[in-house]
Write a protein that holds these residues in place. Structure first.
Motif, PDB file in Angstrom:
ATOM      1  N   ALA A  17       5.084  -1.527   6.491  1.00 18.87           N
ATOM      2  CA  ALA A  17       3.959  -1.339   7.107  1.00 18.87           C
ATOM      3  C   ALA A  17       3.879  -0.166   8.181  1.00 18.87           C
ATOM      4  O   ALA A  17       2.723   0.759   8.611  1.00 18.87           O
ATOM      5  CB  ALA A  17       3.499  -2.593   7.389  1.00 18.87           C
ATOM      6  N   VAL A  18       5.176   0.011   8.830  1.00 19.16           N
ATOM      7  CA  VAL A  18       5.555   1.130   9.844  1.00 19.16           C
ATOM      8  C   VAL A  18       5.763   1.952   9.355  1.00 19.16           C
ATOM      9  O   VAL A  18       6.505   2.738   8.480  1.00 19.16           O
ATOM     10  CB  VAL A  18       6.962  -0.059  10.578  1.00 19.16           C
ATOM     11  N   ARG A  19       5.128   3.092  10.462  1.00 17.64           N
ATOM     12  CA  ARG A  19       4.790   4.674   9.584  1.00 17.64           C
ATOM     13  C   ARG A  19       6.052   5.502  10.211  1.00 17.64           C
ATOM     14  O   ARG A  19       6.028   5.153  11.671  1.00 17.64           O
ATOM     15  CB  ARG A  19       3.818   4.874   9.548  1.00 17.64           C
ATOM     16  N   PRO A  20       6.153   5.959   9.828  1.00 22.28           N
ATOM     17  CA  PRO A  20       7.830   7.233  10.404  1.00 22.28           C
ATOM     18  C   PRO A  20       6.480   7.843  10.947  1.00 22.28           C
ATOM     19  O   PRO A  20       5.938   8.358  11.252  1.00 22.28           O
ATOM     20  CB  PRO A  20       8.355   7.897   9.795  1.00 22.28           C
ATOM     21  N   LEU A  21       6.747   8.381  12.564  1.00 28.94           N
ATOM     22  CA  LEU A  21       6.138   9.737  12.877  1.00 28.94           C
ATOM     23  C   LEU A  21       6.304  10.396  12.208  1.00 28.94           C
ATOM     24  O   LEU A  21       7.211  11.254  12.027  1.00 28.94           O
ATOM     25  CB  LEU A  21       7.287  10.003  14.575  1.00 28.94           C
ATOM     26  N   VAL A  22       5.463  11.466  12.412  1.00 27.66           N
ATOM     27  CA  VAL A  22       4.528  12.837  11.935  1.00 27.66           C
ATOM     28  C   VAL A  22       5.648  13.585  11.920  1.00 27.66           C
ATOM     29  O   VAL A  22       5.593  14.169  13.207  1.00 27.66           O
ATOM     30  CB  VAL A  22       2.683  12.896  12.122  1.00 27.66           C
ATOM     31  N   GLU A  23       5.951  14.641  10.946  1.00 21.15           N
ATOM     32  CA  GLU A  23       7.280  15.772  11.363  1.00 21.15           C
ATOM     33  C   GLU A  23       6.512  16.899  12.076  1.00 21.15           C
ATOM     34  O   GLU A  23       5.537  17.161  12.077  1.00 21.15           O
ATOM     35  CB  GLU A  23       7.660  15.919   9.689  1.00 21.15           C
ATOM     36  N   GLY A  24       7.253  16.990  12.866  1.00 20.32           N
ATOM     37  CA  GLY A  24       6.914  18.267  14.094  1.00 20.32           C
ATOM     38  C   GLY A  24       5.987  17.820  15.115  1.00 20.32           C
ATOM     39  O   GLY A  24       5.429  19.255  15.798  1.00 20.32           O
ATOM     40  N   THR A  25       5.395  16.601  15.040  1.00 24.19           N
ATOM     41  CA  THR A  25       4.817  16.198  16.728  1.00 24.19           C
ATOM     42  C   THR A  25       5.772  16.478  17.922  1.00 24.19           C
ATOM     43  O   THR A  25       7.146  16.320  18.188  1.00 24.19           O
ATOM     44  CB  THR A  25       4.301  14.715  16.081  1.00 24.19           C
ATOM     45  N   VAL A  26       5.522  16.605  18.622  1.00 22.53           N
ATOM     46  CA  VAL A  26       5.769  16.172  20.097  1.00 22.53           C
ATOM     47  C   VAL A  26       5.595  15.429  21.413  1.00 22.53           C
ATOM     48  O   VAL A  26       3.923  15.412  21.495  1.00 22.53           O
ATOM     49  CB  VAL A  26       5.858  18.408  20.787  1.00 22.53           C
ATOM     50  N   ALA A  27       6.551  15.136  21.461  1.00 19.11           N
ATOM     51  CA  ALA A  27       6.906  14.126  23.024  1.00 19.11           C
ATOM     52  C   ALA A  27       6.336  14.729  24.077  1.00 19.11           C
ATOM     53  O   ALA A  27       7.553  14.721  24.643  1.00 19.11           O
ATOM     54  CB  ALA A  27       7.567  12.917  22.291  1.00 19.11           C
ATOM     55  N   ARG A  28       5.420  14.607  24.593  1.00 17.74           N
ATOM     56  CA  ARG A  28       5.337  15.302  25.635  1.00 17.74           C
ATOM     57  C   ARG A  28       5.869  14.498  26.594  1.00 17.74           C
ATOM     58  O   ARG A  28       5.391  13.094  27.185  1.00 17.74           O
ATOM     59  CB  ARG A  28       3.725  16.088  25.788  1.00 17.74           C
ATOM     60  N   GLY A  29       6.700  15.299  27.020  1.00 20.59           N
ATOM     61  CA  GLY A  29       6.789  14.769  29.106  1.00 20.59           C
ATOM     62  C   GLY A  29       7.854  13.646  28.534  1.00 20.59           C
ATOM     63  O   GLY A  29       8.539  13.167  29.517  1.00 20.59           O
ATOM     64  N   THR A  30       8.263  13.517  27.533  1.00 21.34           N
ATOM     65  CA  THR A  30       9.546  12.232  27.520  1.00 21.34           C
ATOM     66  C   THR A  30      10.588  12.772  26.202  1.00 21.34           C
ATOM     67  O   THR A  30      11.650  12.033  26.088  1.00 21.34           O
ATOM     68  CB  THR A  30       8.546  11.249  26.018  1.00 21.34           C
ATOM     69  N   LEU A  31      10.327  14.648  26.140  1.00 22.51           N
ATOM     70  CA  LEU A  31      11.471  14.793  25.262  1.00 22.51           C
ATOM     71  C   LEU A  31      13.408  14.845  26.076  1.00 22.51           C
ATOM     72  O   LEU A  31      12.758  15.394  27.152  1.00 22.51           O
ATOM     73  CB  LEU A  31      11.225  15.997  24.828  1.00 22.51           C
ATOM     74  N   ARG A  32      13.923  14.258  25.849  1.00 23.17           N
ATOM     75  CA  ARG A  32      14.918  14.223  26.553  1.00 23.17           C
ATOM     76  C   ARG A  32      16.247  14.837  25.888  1.00 23.17           C
ATOM     77  O   ARG A  32      17.373  14.974  25.720  1.00 23.17           O
ATOM     78  CB  ARG A  32      16.080  13.276  26.626  1.00 23.17           C
ATOM     79  N   GLU A  33      15.996  16.483  26.139  1.00 26.44           N
ATOM     80  CA  GLU A  33      16.773  17.616  25.552  1.00 26.44           C
ATOM     81  C   GLU A  33      17.809  18.063  26.638  1.00 26.44           C
ATOM     82  O   GLU A  33      19.468  18.675  25.822  1.00 26.44           O
ATOM     83  CB  GLU A  33      15.593  19.327  25.465  1.00 26.44           C
ATOM     84  N   PHE A  78       0.895  -1.140  -0.361  1.00 24.60           N
ATOM     85  CA  PHE A  78      -0.244   0.051   0.453  1.00 24.60           C
ATOM     86  C   PHE A  78       1.097   1.331  -0.023  1.00 24.60           C
ATOM     87  O   PHE A  78       0.474   2.642  -0.524  1.00 24.60           O
ATOM     88  CB  PHE A  78      -0.686   0.593   1.012  1.00 24.60           C
ATOM     89  N   PHE A  79       2.120   1.072   0.921  1.00 22.33           N
ATOM     90  CA  PHE A  79       2.778   2.687   0.694  1.00 22.33           C
ATOM     91  C   PHE A  79       3.377   1.974  -0.122  1.00 22.33           C
ATOM     92  O   PHE A  79       4.275   1.157   0.105  1.00 22.33           O
ATOM     93  CB  PHE A  79       3.313   2.609   2.749  1.00 22.33           C
ATOM     94  N   ALA A  80       4.396   3.591  -0.475  1.00 20.41           N
ATOM     95  CA  ALA A  80       5.055   3.975  -1.956  1.00 20.41           C
ATOM     96  C   ALA A  80       6.721   3.092  -0.960  1.00 20.41           C
ATOM     97  O   ALA A  80       7.565   2.455  -2.173  1.00 20.41           O
ATOM     98  CB  ALA A  80       5.647   5.385  -1.836  1.00 20.41           C
ATOM     99  N   ASP A  81       7.166   3.378  -0.243  1.00 16.72           N
ATOM    100  CA  ASP A  81       8.549   2.927   0.642  1.00 16.72           C
ATOM    101  C   ASP A  81       8.305   1.122   0.769  1.00 16.72           C
ATOM    102  O   ASP A  81       9.351   0.659   1.147  1.00 16.72           O
ATOM    103  CB  ASP A  81       8.623   3.957   1.515  1.00 16.72           C
ATOM    104  N   GLY A  82       7.184   0.928   0.937  1.00 18.96           N
ATOM    105  CA  GLY A  82       6.682  -0.685   0.580  1.00 18.96           C
ATOM    106  C   GLY A  82       6.880  -0.571   2.806  1.00 18.96           C
ATOM    107  O   GLY A  82       7.452  -2.259   3.069  1.00 18.96           O
TER     108      GLY A  82
END
Length: 191
Positions: free
Chosen positions: A29-45, A23-27
């Protein structure tokens, strides 16, 4: 025959983990995270807090002030996770060692005393030699508290007599506390 045609929960239309997909062009099934999303409370800056490194080197400082509460927390965590091998004094003679397991190095060896706190944090995070990593078992804040407690253990075994109170200095020399100068005018020495 009717049971053979059921598709509900018996045959779910879904992808298995890491399965290929037409179904997906890259072949994948596991999809990358949506660009620009923020993991709340787990960002380790804060690299200092989460890696124990500053500019790729073990940190010489702690990422937060070491208070009595944090030191007590470090002692508690040390006695749970570290003392079985390293011993309650950090001398490498824990109960596991007394039962025949190879001894770890003593924290009181000069080379170990010279290690910065970030070194101890890194060893707890990634493991070292026979020691497993504790990253999944001990939070970063607790690993720093343990590193602070290790430093306190090291200081406790080599504290210069000059930093002790007068009573403690007398006890160190074998005299009971409260005797000698400063015990109070007319005070009787204790037997």
């Amino acid at each position: 025959m009717a049971a053979g045609c059921r598709q509900d929960m018996h045959d779910q239309p879904r992808y298995d983990p890491m399965e290929a997909s037409a179904f997906f062009a890259d072949g994948r099934a596991v999809r990358p995270l949506v660009e620009g999303t923020v993991a709340r409370g787990t960002l380790r800056e804060d690299a200092h807090l989460y890696t124990g490194l500053i500019n790729g080197q073990p940190a010489e400082t702690f990422p937060f002030p070491i208070t009595r509460h944090r030191l007590e927390r470090g002692q508690e965590r040390y006695e749970i996770f570290c003392a079985p091998c390293h011993g309650r004094l950090g001398d490498g003679r824990g109960m596991v060692v007394q039962r025949g397991f190879p001894a770890p190095r003593s924290y009181h060896e000069e080379e170990m005393r010279q290690q910065p706190p970030g070194y101890y944090f890194d060893v707890m995070t990634r493991g070292f030699g026979r020691m497993q990593d504790y990253a999944a078992l001990v939070s970063p804040e607790d690993r720093w508290a343990i590193a602070a407690y290790i430093r306190a253990l090291q200081l406790s075994q080599r504290a210069p007599a000059a930093v002790l109170t007068a009573d403690d200095q007398r006890r160190l020399k074998g005299a009971p506390a409260g005797t000698g100068a400063g015990a109070g005018a007319g005070a009787e020495p204790r037997p």
